[in-house]
Design a protein around this motif. Structure first.
Motif, PDB file in Angstrom:
ATOM      1  N   TYR A   5       0.830  -1.194   0.000  1.00 36.75           N
ATOM      2  CA  TYR A   5       0.000   0.000   0.000  1.00 36.75           C
ATOM      3  C   TYR A   5       0.870   1.252   0.000  1.00 36.75           C
ATOM      4  CZ  TYR A   5      -3.885  -3.043   1.129  1.00 36.75           C
ATOM      5  OH  TYR A   5      -4.838  -4.025   1.082  1.00 36.75           O
ATOM      6  N   THR A   6       0.282   2.366  -0.457  1.00 37.70           N
ATOM      7  CA  THR A   6       0.895   3.686  -0.354  1.00 37.70           C
ATOM      8  C   THR A   6      -0.135   4.629   0.250  1.00 37.70           C
ATOM      9  OG1 THR A   6       0.201   4.231  -2.604  1.00 37.70           O
ATOM     10  CG2 THR A   6       2.444   3.413  -2.335  1.00 37.70           C
ATOM     11  N   TRP A   7       0.366   5.701   0.892  1.00 36.96           N
ATOM     12  CA  TRP A   7      -0.535   6.730   1.409  1.00 36.96           C
ATOM     13  C   TRP A   7      -0.894   7.642   0.252  1.00 36.96           C
ATOM     14  CZ3 TRP A   7      -3.064   6.796   5.771  1.00 36.96           C
ATOM     15  CH2 TRP A   7      -2.565   6.124   6.879  1.00 36.96           C
ATOM     16  N   SER A   8      -2.170   7.868   0.049  1.00 36.35           N
ATOM     17  CA  SER A   8      -2.631   8.753  -1.013  1.00 36.35           C
ATOM     18  C   SER A   8      -3.921   9.426  -0.568  1.00 36.35           C
ATOM     19  CB  SER A   8      -2.864   7.947  -2.294  1.00 36.35           C
ATOM     20  OG  SER A   8      -3.369   8.776  -3.310  1.00 36.35           O
ATOM     21  N   GLY A   9      -3.932  10.739  -0.532  1.00 36.39           N
ATOM     22  CA  GLY A   9      -5.136  11.457  -0.126  1.00 36.39           C
ATOM     23  C   GLY A   9      -5.576  11.158   1.287  1.00 36.39           C
ATOM     24  N   GLY A  10      -4.642  10.862   2.168  1.00 38.30           N
ATOM     25  CA  GLY A  10      -4.960  10.590   3.570  1.00 38.30           C
ATOM     26  C   GLY A  10      -5.456   9.184   3.851  1.00 38.30           C
ATOM     27  N   ALA A  11      -5.325   8.285   2.857  1.00 43.13           N
ATOM     28  CA  ALA A  11      -5.770   6.900   3.049  1.00 43.13           C
ATOM     29  C   ALA A  11      -4.765   5.951   2.403  1.00 43.13           C
ATOM     30  CB  ALA A  11      -7.138   6.697   2.422  1.00 43.13           C
ATOM     31  N   LEU A  12      -4.787   4.707   2.852  1.00 46.45           N
ATOM     32  CA  LEU A  12      -3.937   3.687   2.248  1.00 46.45           C
ATOM     33  C   LEU A  12      -4.612   3.139   0.995  1.00 46.45           C
ATOM     34  CD1 LEU A  12      -2.923   1.850   5.503  1.00 46.45           C
ATOM     35  CD2 LEU A  12      -1.326   2.916   3.911  1.00 46.45           C
ATOM     36  N   GLN A  13      -3.863   3.112  -0.104  1.00 44.60           N
ATOM     37  CA  GLN A  13      -4.369   2.600  -1.368  1.00 44.60           C
ATOM     38  C   GLN A  13      -3.474   1.454  -1.828  1.00 44.60           C
ATOM     39  OE1 GLN A  13      -7.170   3.873  -2.831  1.00 44.60           O
ATOM     40  NE2 GLN A  13      -7.317   5.265  -1.091  1.00 44.60           N
ATOM     41  N   LYS A  14      -4.074   0.360  -2.295  1.00 44.86           N
ATOM     42  CA  LYS A  14      -3.299  -0.780  -2.790  1.00 44.86           C
ATOM     43  C   LYS A  14      -2.500  -0.340  -4.004  1.00 44.86           C
ATOM     44  CE  LYS A  14      -5.085  -4.874  -2.460  1.00 44.86           C
ATOM     45  NZ  LYS A  14      -5.835  -6.118  -2.662  1.00 44.86           N
ATOM     46  N   LEU A  23       9.977 -10.623   1.108  1.00 45.12           N
ATOM     47  CA  LEU A  23      10.035  -9.862   2.360  1.00 45.12           C
ATOM     48  C   LEU A  23      11.148 -10.381   3.258  1.00 45.12           C
ATOM     49  CD1 LEU A  23       6.261  -9.431   3.303  1.00 45.12           C
ATOM     50  CD2 LEU A  23       7.876  -7.618   2.690  1.00 45.12           C
ATOM     51  N   ARG A  24      11.269 -11.693   3.343  1.00 47.17           N
ATOM     52  CA  ARG A  24      12.310 -12.293   4.198  1.00 47.17           C
ATOM     53  C   ARG A  24      13.704 -12.105   3.598  1.00 47.17           C
ATOM     54  NH1 ARG A  24       9.315 -11.571   8.094  1.00 47.17           N
ATOM     55  NH2 ARG A  24       7.402 -12.753   8.068  1.00 47.17           N
ATOM     56  N   ALA A  25      13.839 -12.276   2.290  1.00 46.63           N
ATOM     57  CA  ALA A  25      15.150 -12.133   1.637  1.00 46.63           C
ATOM     58  C   ALA A  25      15.659 -10.698   1.739  1.00 46.63           C
ATOM     59  CB  ALA A  25      15.065 -12.563   0.177  1.00 46.63           C
ATOM     60  N   TRP A  26      14.749  -9.738   1.661  1.00 47.91           N
ATOM     61  CA  TRP A  26      15.135  -8.337   1.756  1.00 47.91           C
ATOM     62  C   TRP A  26      15.208  -7.869   3.201  1.00 47.91           C
ATOM     63  CZ3 TRP A  26      11.057  -6.979  -2.438  1.00 47.91           C
ATOM     64  CH2 TRP A  26      11.551  -7.317  -3.687  1.00 47.91           C
ATOM     65  N   GLU A  27      15.043  -8.792   4.148  1.00 49.27           N
ATOM     66  CA  GLU A  27      15.186  -8.555   5.589  1.00 49.27           C
ATOM     67  C   GLU A  27      14.228  -7.493   6.121  1.00 49.27           C
ATOM     68  OE1 GLU A  27      19.231  -8.414   7.048  1.00 49.27           O
ATOM     69  OE2 GLU A  27      19.923  -9.560   5.307  1.00 49.27           O
ATOM     70  N   TYR A  28      12.964  -7.585   5.704  1.00 43.10           N
ATOM     71  CA  TYR A  28      11.933  -6.700   6.246  1.00 43.10           C
ATOM     72  C   TYR A  28      11.405  -7.260   7.552  1.00 43.10           C
ATOM     73  CZ  TYR A  28      11.385  -3.716   2.151  1.00 43.10           C
ATOM     74  OH  TYR A  28      11.595  -2.804   1.152  1.00 43.10           O
ATOM     75  N   GLU A  29      11.083  -6.329   8.468  1.00 41.24           N
ATOM     76  CA  GLU A  29      10.482  -6.678   9.746  1.00 41.24           C
ATOM     77  C   GLU A  29       9.411  -5.650  10.075  1.00 41.24           C
ATOM     78  OE1 GLU A  29      13.831  -6.561  12.381  1.00 41.24           O
ATOM     79  OE2 GLU A  29      14.338  -8.639  11.969  1.00 41.24           O
ATOM     80  N   ILE A  30       8.379  -6.085  10.789  1.00 41.64           N
ATOM     81  CA  ILE A  30       7.341  -5.163  11.242  1.00 41.64           C
ATOM     82  C   ILE A  30       7.970  -4.192  12.224  1.00 41.64           C
ATOM     83  CG2 ILE A  30       5.174  -4.976  12.508  1.00 41.64           C
ATOM     84  CD1 ILE A  30       4.441  -7.744  11.412  1.00 41.64           C
ATOM     85  N   THR A  31       7.651  -2.889  12.091  1.00 38.90           N
ATOM     86  CA  THR A  31       8.298  -1.878  12.924  1.00 38.90           C
ATOM     87  C   THR A  31       7.671  -1.726  14.306  1.00 38.90           C
ATOM     88  OG1 THR A  31       6.929  -0.125  12.005  1.00 38.90           O
ATOM     89  CG2 THR A  31       9.044  -0.551  10.928  1.00 38.90           C
ATOM     90  N   SER A  32       6.355  -1.975  14.425  1.00 39.66           N
ATOM     91  CA  SER A  32       5.692  -1.827  15.728  1.00 39.66           C
ATOM     92  C   SER A  32       4.367  -2.571  15.701  1.00 39.66           C
ATOM     93  CB  SER A  32       5.461  -0.352  16.051  1.00 39.66           C
ATOM     94  OG  SER A  32       4.405   0.156  15.283  1.00 39.66           O
ATOM     95  N   ASP A  33       3.665  -2.508  16.817  1.00 35.73           N
ATOM     96  CA  ASP A  33       2.352  -3.138  16.899  1.00 35.73           C
ATOM     97  C   ASP A  33       1.257  -2.267  16.285  1.00 35.73           C
ATOM     98  OD1 ASP A  33       3.357  -5.377  18.156  1.00 35.73           O
ATOM     99  OD2 ASP A  33       3.033  -4.563  20.156  1.00 35.73           O
ATOM    100  N   ALA A  34       1.598  -1.018  15.928  1.00 34.66           N
ATOM    101  CA  ALA A  34       0.598  -0.123  15.338  1.00 34.66           C
ATOM    102  C   ALA A  34       0.137  -0.681  13.998  1.00 34.66           C
ATOM    103  CB  ALA A  34       1.193   1.268  15.155  1.00 34.66           C
ATOM    104  N   ALA A  35      -1.163  -0.549  13.732  1.00 35.40           N
ATOM    105  CA  ALA A  35      -1.724  -1.046  12.481  1.00 35.40           C
ATOM    106  C   ALA A  35      -2.794  -0.079  11.997  1.00 35.40           C
ATOM    107  CB  ALA A  35      -2.325  -2.435  12.680  1.00 35.40           C
ATOM    108  N   TRP A  36      -2.998  -0.049  10.696  1.00 32.75           N
ATOM    109  CA  TRP A  36      -3.998   0.786  10.057  1.00 32.75           C
ATOM    110  C   TRP A  36      -4.907  -0.106   9.230  1.00 32.75           C
ATOM    111  CZ3 TRP A  36       0.915   1.902  11.139  1.00 32.75           C
ATOM    112  CH2 TRP A  36       1.188   3.104  11.783  1.00 32.75           C
ATOM    113  N   THR A  37      -6.082   0.383   8.942  1.00 37.18           N
ATOM    114  CA  THR A  37      -7.017  -0.364   8.105  1.00 37.18           C
ATOM    115  C   THR A  37      -7.097   0.306   6.751  1.00 37.18           C
ATOM    116  OG1 THR A  37      -8.308  -1.021  10.024  1.00 37.18           O
ATOM    117  CG2 THR A  37      -9.377  -1.197   7.886  1.00 37.18           C
ATOM    118  N   ALA A  38      -6.866  -0.471   5.710  1.00 38.95           N
ATOM    119  CA  ALA A  38      -6.983   0.034   4.342  1.00 38.95           C
ATOM    120  C   ALA A  38      -8.445  -0.036   3.928  1.00 38.95           C
ATOM    121  CB  ALA A  38      -6.128  -0.795   3.398  1.00 38.95           C
ATOM    122  N   SER A  39      -8.928   1.017   3.323  1.00 39.22           N
ATOM    123  CA  SER A  39     -10.319   1.050   2.875  1.00 39.22           C
ATOM    124  C   SER A  39     -10.435   0.389   1.507  1.00 39.22           C
ATOM    125  CB  SER A  39     -10.809   2.486   2.758  1.00 39.22           C
ATOM    126  OG  SER A  39     -10.403   3.254   3.812  1.00 39.22           O
TER     127      SER A  39
END
Length: 68
Positions: A5-14, A23-39
């Protein structure tokens, strides 16, 4: 595959998708427990992921919790 997703117009857009192995090969990890809902049709929960390897991939990605 997981939705990206990207932020666009104040909302998450696919904006694309990434596989779990990438994700694993590029060594990504979740940054925190915070989560947002995509509309979108599924009201998917989205979290910010950061990589330890910004030389290989974008430093941050907004990734949906559900695998498609």
């Amino acid at each position: 595959m997981r939705a990206i997703y990207t932020w666009s117009g104040g909302a998450l857009q696919k904006s694309g998708a990434v596989s779990e192995p990438h994700l694993r090969a590029w060594e990504y990890e979740i940054t925190s427990d915070a989560a947002w809902t995509a509309s979108n049709d599924e009201d998917e929960t989205v979290r910010l992921w950061r990589t330890r390897r910004p030389d290989l991939a974008p430093p941050e990605l907004w990734v949906g919790d559900r695998e498609a």
